[in-house]
Design an enzyme around this catalytic site. Sequence first.
Site, mmCIF file in Angstrom:
data_model
loop_
_atom_site.group_PDB
_atom_site.id
_atom_site.type_symbol
_atom_site.label_atom_id
_atom_site.label_comp_id
_atom_site.label_asym_id
_atom_site.label_seq_id
_atom_site.Cartn_x
_atom_site.Cartn_y
_atom_site.Cartn_z
ATOM 1 N N ASN A 1 65.608 19.719 5.940
ATOM 2 C CA ASN A 1 66.273 18.780 6.855
ATOM 3 C C ASN A 1 65.393 17.548 7.012
ATOM 4 O O ASN A 1 64.312 17.473 6.437
ATOM 5 C CB ASN A 1 66.561 19.459 8.197
ATOM 6 C CG ASN A 1 65.286 19.962 8.844
ATOM 7 O OD1 ASN A 1 64.386 19.186 9.135
ATOM 8 N ND2 ASN A 1 65.188 21.282 9.019
ATOM 9 N N ASP B 1 68.383 26.888 9.635
ATOM 10 C CA ASP B 1 69.125 28.024 10.193
ATOM 11 C C ASP B 1 69.323 29.142 9.182
ATOM 12 O O ASP B 1 69.489 30.292 9.555
ATOM 13 C CB ASP B 1 70.483 27.542 10.717
ATOM 14 C CG ASP B 1 70.317 26.734 11.996
ATOM 15 O OD1 ASP B 1 69.469 27.126 12.820
ATOM 16 O OD2 ASP B 1 71.014 25.705 12.166
ATOM 17 N N LYS C 1 71.786 26.096 25.737
ATOM 18 C CA LYS C 1 70.776 26.587 24.781
ATOM 19 C C LYS C 1 69.580 27.197 25.502
ATOM 20 O O LYS C 1 69.038 28.208 25.085
ATOM 21 C CB LYS C 1 70.330 25.434 23.883
ATOM 22 C CG LYS C 1 69.399 25.838 22.782
ATOM 23 C CD LYS C 1 69.278 24.751 21.731
ATOM 24 C CE LYS C 1 70.568 24.565 20.950
ATOM 25 N NZ LYS C 1 70.501 23.538 19.952
ATOM 26 N N LYS D 1 68.578 30.930 24.564
ATOM 27 C CA LYS D 1 67.308 31.218 23.893
ATOM 28 C C LYS D 1 66.345 31.962 24.808
ATOM 29 O O LYS D 1 65.403 32.591 24.336
ATOM 30 C CB LYS D 1 66.643 29.914 23.435
ATOM 31 C CG LYS D 1 67.511 29.064 22.521
ATOM 32 C CD LYS D 1 67.145 29.244 21.082
ATOM 33 C CE LYS D 1 67.919 28.265 20.209
ATOM 34 N NZ LYS D 1 67.524 28.338 18.814
HETATM 35 O O1 C5P Z 1 69.347 26.450 17.708
HETATM 36 P P1 C5P Z 1 68.638 25.147 17.527
HETATM 37 O O2 C5P Z 1 68.065 24.974 16.144
HETATM 38 O O3 C5P Z 1 69.399 23.956 17.970
HETATM 39 O O4 C5P Z 1 67.419 25.258 18.554
HETATM 40 C C1 C5P Z 1 66.405 24.356 18.555
HETATM 41 C C2 C5P Z 1 65.155 24.967 19.126
HETATM 42 O O5 C5P Z 1 64.994 26.293 18.629
HETATM 43 C C3 C5P Z 1 63.918 24.228 18.709
HETATM 44 O O6 C5P Z 1 62.949 24.387 19.720
HETATM 45 C C4 C5P Z 1 63.507 24.960 17.435
HETATM 46 O O7 C5P Z 1 62.136 24.813 17.168
HETATM 47 C C5 C5P Z 1 63.868 26.380 17.781
HETATM 48 N N1 C5P Z 1 64.269 27.211 16.630
HETATM 49 C C6 C5P Z 1 63.433 28.219 16.211
HETATM 50 N N2 C5P Z 1 63.832 29.032 15.161
HETATM 51 C C7 C5P Z 1 65.017 28.838 14.565
HETATM 52 C C8 C5P Z 1 65.874 27.803 14.991
HETATM 53 C C9 C5P Z 1 65.462 26.997 16.017
HETATM 54 O O8 C5P Z 1 62.355 28.397 16.766
HETATM 55 N N3 C5P Z 1 65.371 29.622 13.570
#
Ligand code: C5P
Length: 402
Positions: free
Chosen positions: A209, A277, A338, A342
């Site tokens: 990305n 992802d 989120k 999380k």
């Molecule tokens: O789900 P999303 O990618 O939007 O979430 C962003 C947050 O989650 C960021 O803090 C990113 O570093 C963390 N993240 C992570 N592991 C993943 C996906 C996102 O730690 N696989």
Amino acid sequence: MLGKRILLIVGGGISAYKIPQLIRSIRAQGASVTPVLTAAGAQFTTPMTLSVLAGEPVHDTLWDRNSEAEIGHIQLSRNADLVVVAPATADMMARIAQGLANDLASTLLLATDKRVLIAPAMNVRMWDHPATRRNLATLRGDGILTVGPDSGDMACGEYGPGRMAEPDAIIAAIRDALTPEAQPLSGRHVIVTSGPTHEPIDPVRYIANRSSGVQGAAIAAALRDLGARVSFVTGPAAVPPPAGVDVIAVETARQMRDAVGAALPADAAVMAAAVADWHVVGASDSKIKKDGSGRPPALDMAENPDILAWISRAEERPALVVGFAAETDDVIANATAKRLRKGCDWIVANDVSPATGIMGGTENAVTLIGEHGAEEWPRMGKDAVAARLADRIAAHLNGKTT
Ligand code: C5P
């Protein structure tokens, strides 16, 4: 400061007239001063003045055979507890930023393993010049401490920032630099993830990305500057990691999760990485070739571990877990959801729609979302966002906020 040894490098600026006073004040606090004079510095103050006040000989050349035999220049910079450069001219800052070593002062600065504090002094336009701004950012990124400059009337007749800090302010900065335990995050361990991850398809191709890693590197540097020990777990970023942090370089999300796990326990974790992802299941060991059928290969993908969600619920969960949310619409609503999903304490939310220029840019406009709601911060440089976030983390860990 009692018993501490200061290596004082005197550069060539009119404010060198304050240096004799500075030497007297340092010695009055019980520290010793070893003076080093540059050729330009010698135009503004004399070796005699410095050595009489310091009670030590002045070092002013790389090529003194006697002094090299007695105490090599490497030793000179390592015997000190702190290296101070005052005045630090624009030229001196540029040379330190470049890593030049063509006179005694620059060689000592490159060879030292001690903290370095500089007191910049120059004409206001030189201070404001983009080259000096760049050099200052490089020096700060390398962990060099600064004091001043002050604003006011200048010897050249102009007005503005560029006057060397007064000796009292330099003494206070020396005291802070010598006692890092007084810093708000000393003794704390913080894990920072940063950059993108690369998920291999085959040995030459990967899914990635556009994250540059600028914000994560700035956060690691800001936490370091407050005295934290930082484990910096970084994917392949576009910018180098800051100096003075423990760098753990990884490529994939799964490696990043393992590295974060290995770095625990920690007092806080800041997950600034843009983790991919998905990864490709069974990435090929050899380069995938077109097979002539006209059909592209089907990539079988699986979800990556969510490192933020995992650490938020881990047995060794840090006391404070901070996540990021890069959103393109409904930023606050999405980021608030989120935070709960999380299980982290705070979310730093930002709008990364292309029009904002934030992704890969130097500025950021964030909203800090915590238990008590959303707090919008004005648009500012990524360094400023990092400094403010580091201050909030320090205040939280030290029990000053909830
Ligand atoms: O789900 P999303 O990618 O939007 O979430 C962003 C947050 O989650 C960021 O803090 C990113 O570093 C963390 N993240 C992570 N592991 C993943 C996906 C996102 O730690 N696989």
